[in-house]
Design an enzyme around this catalytic site. Structure first.
Site, short mmCIF file in Angstrom:
data_model
loop_
_atom_site.label_atom_id
_atom_site.label_comp_id
_atom_site.label_asym_id
_atom_site.label_seq_id
_atom_site.Cartn_x
_atom_site.Cartn_y
_atom_site.Cartn_z
N ASP A 295 0.85 -1.20 0.00
CA ASP A 295 0.00 0.00 0.00
C ASP A 295 0.88 1.25 0.00
OD1 ASP A 295 -2.27 1.49 -0.04
OD2 ASP A 295 -3.01 0.88 1.93
N HIS B 64 -10.40 -1.64 -6.92
CA HIS B 64 -10.26 -0.56 -5.93
C HIS B 64 -9.46 0.64 -6.47
CE1 HIS B 64 -9.90 1.37 -2.05
NE2 HIS B 64 -8.59 1.21 -2.03
C1 HEM Z 1 -9.01 -1.18 4.86
C2 HEM Z 1 -9.29 -0.36 3.87
C3 HEM Z 1 -8.46 -0.20 2.64
C4 HEM Z 1 -7.54 -1.04 2.07
C5 HEM Z 1 -7.13 -2.43 2.55
C6 HEM Z 1 -7.01 -0.37 0.93
C7 HEM Z 1 -6.02 -0.91 0.11
C8 HEM Z 1 -5.44 -0.24 -0.95
C9 HEM Z 1 -4.38 -0.76 -1.75
C10 HEM Z 1 -3.73 -2.13 -1.58
C11 HEM Z 1 -4.07 0.18 -2.68
C12 HEM Z 1 -3.02 0.07 -3.77
C13 HEM Z 1 -1.71 0.67 -3.39
C14 HEM Z 1 -1.52 2.09 -3.84
O1 HEM Z 1 -1.91 2.43 -4.96
O2 HEM Z 1 -0.99 2.88 -3.07
C15 HEM Z 1 -4.95 1.31 -2.46
C16 HEM Z 1 -4.96 2.47 -3.20
C17 HEM Z 1 -5.84 3.51 -2.99
N1 HEM Z 1 -6.86 3.56 -2.09
FE1 HEM Z 1 -7.29 2.18 -0.70
N2 HEM Z 1 -7.61 0.84 0.78
C18 HEM Z 1 -8.51 0.98 1.81
C19 HEM Z 1 -9.35 2.06 2.04
C20 HEM Z 1 -9.47 3.14 1.21
C21 HEM Z 1 -10.42 4.21 1.39
C22 HEM Z 1 -11.45 4.31 2.53
C23 HEM Z 1 -10.23 5.09 0.36
C24 HEM Z 1 -10.96 6.36 0.07
C25 HEM Z 1 -12.26 6.49 0.14
C26 HEM Z 1 -9.13 4.58 -0.43
C27 HEM Z 1 -8.58 5.22 -1.52
C28 HEM Z 1 -7.49 4.77 -2.22
C29 HEM Z 1 -6.83 5.55 -3.25
C30 HEM Z 1 -7.19 6.96 -3.71
C31 HEM Z 1 -5.80 4.75 -3.74
C32 HEM Z 1 -4.80 5.12 -4.82
C33 HEM Z 1 -5.35 4.84 -6.19
C34 HEM Z 1 -4.37 5.28 -7.26
O3 HEM Z 1 -3.94 6.43 -7.22
O4 HEM Z 1 -4.05 4.46 -8.11
N3 HEM Z 1 -8.72 3.39 0.09
N4 HEM Z 1 -5.77 1.03 -1.40
#
Ligand code: HEM
Length: 485
Positions: A200, A340
């Site tokens: 992440d 996601h």
């Molecule tokens: C337990 C909850 C969550 C998990 C396990 C999770 C997991 C991840 C993972 C594995 C990534 C990919 C790594 C990265 O691109 O940095 C990611 C990206 C991202 N997540 Fe989450 N996330 C969670 C909650 C959230 C929430 C609540 C939001 C917003 C409402 C969010 C927004 C984002 C965004 C904006 C990205 C980057 C997307 C990009 O720029 O490509 N995440 N998340």
């Protein structure tokens, strides 16, 4: 790589977590209420020197780099302290925060997350009309103190210092702690991986006039998307002087049902990859997980390497964020629409023709994600039973200059919306974000050879609390929130 113009941001005035991320192996999230306003305002003068600014974090990061270069043993001992206030906190302190809530009574900051969770975020609701959260988040919360560091001993020591300043647990206390939640980076090779196992923190906005290293990836953002009072802040011209150089902090206490997630992957392996090659059950489960997230566990983006993990690519900052879903608006072959990372940052999906008309700029909806894991590793019993018995998950925290454009928008308009992205002529709905989407949990595109097939899934992430805070500038703290000792 290119070097942008020198920044106009005052790095000594902005709290460190916002733009540079407090370095951490471990971190306290301390929610508190102000119980003695006059004393708190005085005590704050003694607390302010503890705050780590962006400039301070940059120095710390330099020290960490030097330590690594010299191959010295152990970790550099350091801590970082930041503070933020909720709307109720400003009310308690008698501070007019109306320029932080341009939307008036319905503004998420003014409303508070407890109400927003029900009206907008889609969190499960109990019979008493409260979200199904832990009790410490169902009461009013005035503020949040973050303490991060390289070891438990360091942050515990720093917490004693903070407690002493506010007289915590003495008859002269100016604040009352509500909850102290400790987050910890996961051990060994899982460091920087969230509890489902995915790396992440790879993709965060690159900020014009601040970041000096610009790797290939999404377009850079103006500083005001994250920091109030700068170009890109929709409220730029309205902010009171004390309310500039700050940022809104959306905090979410998110529990992850890891054994249940693993069982789901195990029971629903993808049978063949997009080139019609058969997959072993293990390969099929790994591909299923990667298609839900949009990245392999290593962090490699599936839009670049859709059917086979590529750990070397994952480690390469010049390649691991260099994708845009460009030209893929009618196909989920490489990456499902609802994955996601595609839901939360659709990149060129909405901007490059033939995108939805009119095209939707993604820049205003970027957020700076911080946060840290909490809870223990899986026990053997949980691995065997496939059922969660210990609480673990993510202390999710993100910064933005507008909650309406940032966190709230991502959760409501993209993650919870089965029709997003809104491409014409799709035979079916993309479905909900399989990680954070709230609502009937169905998504399409998990099978690359049968993109229309929909799959239902249980909830894997359970919100148990949260609040919206504002992380003020050092000047704002000194001139408006504190009073002379
Ligand atoms: C337990 C909850 C969550 C998990 C396990 C999770 C997991 C991840 C993972 C594995 C990534 C990919 C790594 C990265 O691109 O940095 C990611 C990206 C991202 N997540 Fe989450 N996330 C969670 C909650 C959230 C929430 C609540 C939001 C917003 C409402 C969010 C927004 C984002 C965004 C904006 C990205 C980057 C997307 C990009 O720029 O490509 N995440 N998340």
């Amino acid at each position: 790589m290119s070097t942008p113009a020198p920044t106009t941001l005052d790095l000594n005035n902005i709290q460190g977590d916002i733009l540079s991320g407090l370095p951490k192996k471990t971190q306290f999230y301390i929610t508190f209420n102000v119980v003695d306003v006059a004393k708190f305002k005085k005590d704050l003068n003694k607390f302010i020197p503890l705050i780590k600014t962006v400039a301070g974090v940059l120095k710390d990061r330099q020290a960490i780099d030097d330590h690594k270069k010299k191959k010295l043993p152990g970790l550099v001992p350091l801590t970082g302290v930041n503070i933020a206030f909720s709307h109720l906190g400003f009310v308690k302190l008698g501070i007019d925060d109306s320029t932080l809530a341009p939307g008036g009574d319905q503004d998420p900051f003014k409303l508070g997350q407890r109400k927003d969770a029900i009206t907008t975020l889609g969190d499960p609701v109990k019979l008493d009309n409260n979200p199904d959260w832990d009790p410490e988040f169902l009461q009013d919360i005035h503020g949040l103190i973050l303490i991060s560091g390289e070891s438990h001993a360091s942050i515990e020591k720093k917490k004693l210092e903070v407690d002493a300043i506010f007289g915590v647990n003495t008859p002269h206390a100016s604040i009352k702690e509500i909850a102290t939640i400790r987050g910890d980076v996961r051990p060994g090779d899982e460091a920087a991986h969230e509890h489902f196992g995915f790396l992440d923190g790879i993709s965060n906005p690159v900020v014009n006039g601040f970041d000096t290293v610009i790797n290939p990836g999404p377009k850079t953002v103006d500083p005001g998307v994250l920091v109030t009072g700068h170009p890109g802040d929709p409220g730029q011209t309205q902010r009171a002087p004390w309310a500039t150089d700050g940022s809104f902090l959306a905090f979410r206490y998110l529990f992850q049902l890891v054994p249940e997630f693993n069982q789901f992957l195990k029971k629903n392996p993808v049978k063949k990859d997009g080139n019609n090659n058969p997959l072993t059950p293990q390969q099929g489960s790994e591909l299923l997980g990667a298609r839900m997230v949009g990245r392999w566990k290593s962090g490699a983006p599936i839009d670049v390497t859709p059917f086979k993990d590529d750990p070397a690519l994952a480690k390469d900052p010049k390649r691991n964020n260099d994708f845009a879903f460009a030209g893929e608006i009618d196909t989920q072959l490489r990456c499902p629409f609802a994955a996601h990372v595609r839901k939360t940052n659709p990149r060129d999906d909405l901007e490059v023709p033939p995108s939805p008309i009119p095209s939707i700029p993604v820049g205003p909806h970027r957020i700076m994600r911080r946060g840290v894991q909490f809870g223990p590793e899986l026990t053997d019993e949980e691995k065997h039973s496939g059922r969660t018995t210990k609480g673990r998950g993510l202390l999710f925290a993100c910064y933005q200059s507008s909650l309406v454009n940032g966190f709230q928008f991502l959760q409501q308009t993209w993650a919870n919306n089965a029709n997003f992205p809104p491409f014409e002529n799709l035979p079916g709905d993309p479905g909900l974000d399989p990680l954070i989407g709230q609502g009937p949990r169905v998504m399409s595109g998990l099978d690359p050879l049968d993109e229309q097939q929909t799959v239902s899934m249980p909830t894997f992430i359970v919100p148990r609390g949260g609040e919206y805070f504002f992380s003020p500038s050092l000047n704002g703290l000194k001139t408006t929130i504190a009073t002379a000792a």
